[in-house]
Design an enzyme around this catalytic site. Structure first.
Site, PDB file in Angstrom:
ATOM      1  CG  HIS A  26      -0.240   0.272   2.520  1.00 38.00           C
ATOM      2  ND1 HIS A  26      -0.121   1.530   3.054  1.00 38.00           N
ATOM      3  CD2 HIS A  26       0.386  -0.564   3.390  1.00 38.00           C
ATOM      4  CE1 HIS A  26       0.537   1.468   4.200  1.00 38.00           C
ATOM      5  NE2 HIS A  26       0.860   0.200   4.419  1.00 38.00           N
ATOM      6  CB  CYS A  27       1.061   4.290  -1.725  1.00 32.50           C
ATOM      7  SG  CYS A  27      -0.519   4.564  -2.540  1.00 32.50           S
ATOM      8  CB  ALA A  28      -0.117   8.124   1.213  1.00 31.06           C
ATOM      9  CB  THR A  29      -4.418   7.413  -0.988  1.00 29.60           C
ATOM     10  OG1 THR A  29      -3.757   7.267  -2.245  1.00 29.60           O
ATOM     11  CG2 THR A  29      -4.049   8.747  -0.344  1.00 29.60           C
ATOM     12  NE  ARG A  30      -3.879   6.142  -5.884  1.00 34.26           N
ATOM     13  CZ  ARG A  30      -3.288   6.658  -6.935  1.00 34.26           C
ATOM     14  NH1 ARG A  30      -2.477   5.921  -7.668  1.00 34.26           N
ATOM     15  NH2 ARG A  30      -3.505   7.919  -7.260  1.00 34.26           N
TER      16      ARG A  30
END
Length: 465
Positions: A26-30
């Protein structure tokens, strides 16, 4: 059940289940998934899941938008389903590999099959280097010993150390191939062991002049000790066949019929079709190599130095044993060994360049010992784990082998024996040829190393390709 856990379950089901997920990060939003089969993803169902703000495929990843904060909680729940997790860099690399052209993906799959096998091949290379101390007269003479002074039981033990991995290499290859292509690994092991059954003539014995078994009067069948490609091809077909059979037999009979039918069909194909084809190829290669050795102006070394490791990939290089025996009997020396040692050293040089240049710790940990193994005469770890897997290093190593082979050929370098190369091979060139032999190996290593360093590999390009 918490809302986040329910969302995770619905999401995994909508993307095709855990079997369809190669890795997740995951990244910051996804949430970012690497998906096995894009057709199994129910995109509308994903977007209808509570709190999902959108989803799309991009750069080989299926990205599901949750937003800051929430994505971490969903990821924690998804990770509980025993999925492979990965860093963003690792997943970027994985996505890049999936998006490569068909040849690139095929080469990487070939590498994936061999990575689990490499440690034992590296160990075998070290054992072979050590065994040279017990069998070479000039080394023993430094200690006031002769070969007769070495106990027979100790020599037998060293043979066990050096021969086992290569005798049963088809079993290791078939096991790993079945695993990579979704078959049952234990079936792969048994299929591979059938290729080296003691009931069949030994591959090395046939290479030295023994007769194969002629089934039905015209199909030559031999053991395939040390072979790579026959076991790899049989493994791919076998894994796909097993999955096809499993879909069609009743569940109550699956345990009995699936392995029975898979092994029955694949043993017939491997022994009576795939194997004989490669046995025929071996004979053609022998004739071609004998003709090439007659070429003047260093062309023999140039061509054979380039082609040698390509032939090693096919697994039919056992036939060179017969060639080397013939050369030693007819000429009293072995110019073929002098040519191919540079080809082997060059594979080590290319792998060394990758190992020193990369910042990827896993690749470095693989490439460095693989280069050492090549310098001890065993190139499979360097070829399948590093050079062929990334493509260009293998080509640069072929060029290095051609350069060293050319020098060996024009200087008439020839060994006094066979079967050992590079560092252990120095024992065959102690008759005033040692400095020329070292030069040939250094040329092969230096050319392959330099070309790989400059043009053959970079972490940045690898992530983009």
């Amino acid at each position: 059940m918490s809302d986040n856990k329910k969302i995770a379950e619905e999401l995994i089901e909508a993307v095709g289940g855990t079997d369809n997920i190669q890795s997740v990060t995951h990244c910051a939003t996804r949430l970012r998934f690497i998906i096995q089969d894009e057709d199994k993803v129910e995109k509308e169902k994903v977007e209808d899941i509570d709190k999902v703000k959108g989803a799309f495929f991009n750069s080989g990843q299926y990205q599901v938008i949750f937003g800051t904060g929430l994505v971490n909680r969903i990821y924690e729940e998804v990770a509980k389903f025993d999925l492979k997790t990965a860093s963003k860099d690792e997943q970027k690399q994985e996505a890049a590999e999936q998006n490569g052209n068909r040849l690139q993906r095929a080469i990487r799959t070939f590498g994936d099959v061999f990575v689990p096998i490499i440690p034992v091949l590296v160990a075998t290379g070290l054992f072979m280097g050590l065994r040279g101390l017990f069998v070479q007269e000039k080394i023993l003479a430094f200690f006031g010993l002769t070969p007769e002074d070495i106990p027979a039981d100790l020599l037998l033990y060293t043979e066990i150390l050096t021969d086992t991995a290569f005798i049963f290499l088809p079993a290791l290859v078939a096991w790993s191939t079945f695993k990579v292509f979704g078959g049952t690994p234990i079936i792969g092991i048994v299929l591979g062991l059938m290729l080296v059954s003691p009931s069949l003539p030994n591959a090395w014995g046939v290479a030295e002049g023994a007769d194969p078994i002629m089934f039905f009067g015209f199909i030559p069948v031999v053991g395939y000790q040390g072979a790579v490609l026959p076991a790899f091809i049989a493994g791919i077909i076998g894994a796909k066949l097993e999955k096809s059979i499993r879909k069609r037999v009743p569940e109550a009979l699956d345990l009995i019929l699936t392995p029975f039918l898979t092994l029955l069909v694949m043993s017939i194909l491997a022994l009576f079709a795939i194997g004989p084809v490669f046995h025929t190829v071996e004979n053609y290669i022998l004739d071609i190599v004998l003709a090439l050795l007659e070429l003047p102006f260093g062309l023999a070394g140039l061509i054979l130095g380039f082609l040698n490791q390509i032939i090693v990939i096919t697994g039919v290089h056992h036939i060179f044993n017969l060639l080397e025996i013939q050369l030693l009997e007819n000429l009293g020396e072995n110019p073929f060994n002098a040519i191919v040692t540079s080809a082997i050293a060059a594979q080590g040089g290319a792998a060394l360049a990758v190992g020193l240049k990369t910042k990827n710790k896993k690749l470095k940990a693989l490439a460095m010992p693989s280069s050492v193994s090549a310098f001890l005469g065993i190139t499979e770890p360097a070829i399948f784990g590093v050079n062929l897997r990334y493509g260009k290093p293998f080509l640069m190593a072929l060029i290095g082998g051609a350069a060293g082979g050319f020098v060996a050929s024009i200087t008439n370098l020839a060994g006094t024996g066979m079967s050992i190369t590079v560092i252990p091979g120095t024992l065959l060139y102690l008759n005033e040829q040692i400095f020329l032999y070292l030069l040939v190996n250094i040329i092969g290593i230096a050319v392959a190393f330099g070309l790989t360093w400059m043009f053959g590999y970079s972490d940045e390009k690898q992530l983009k390709e």
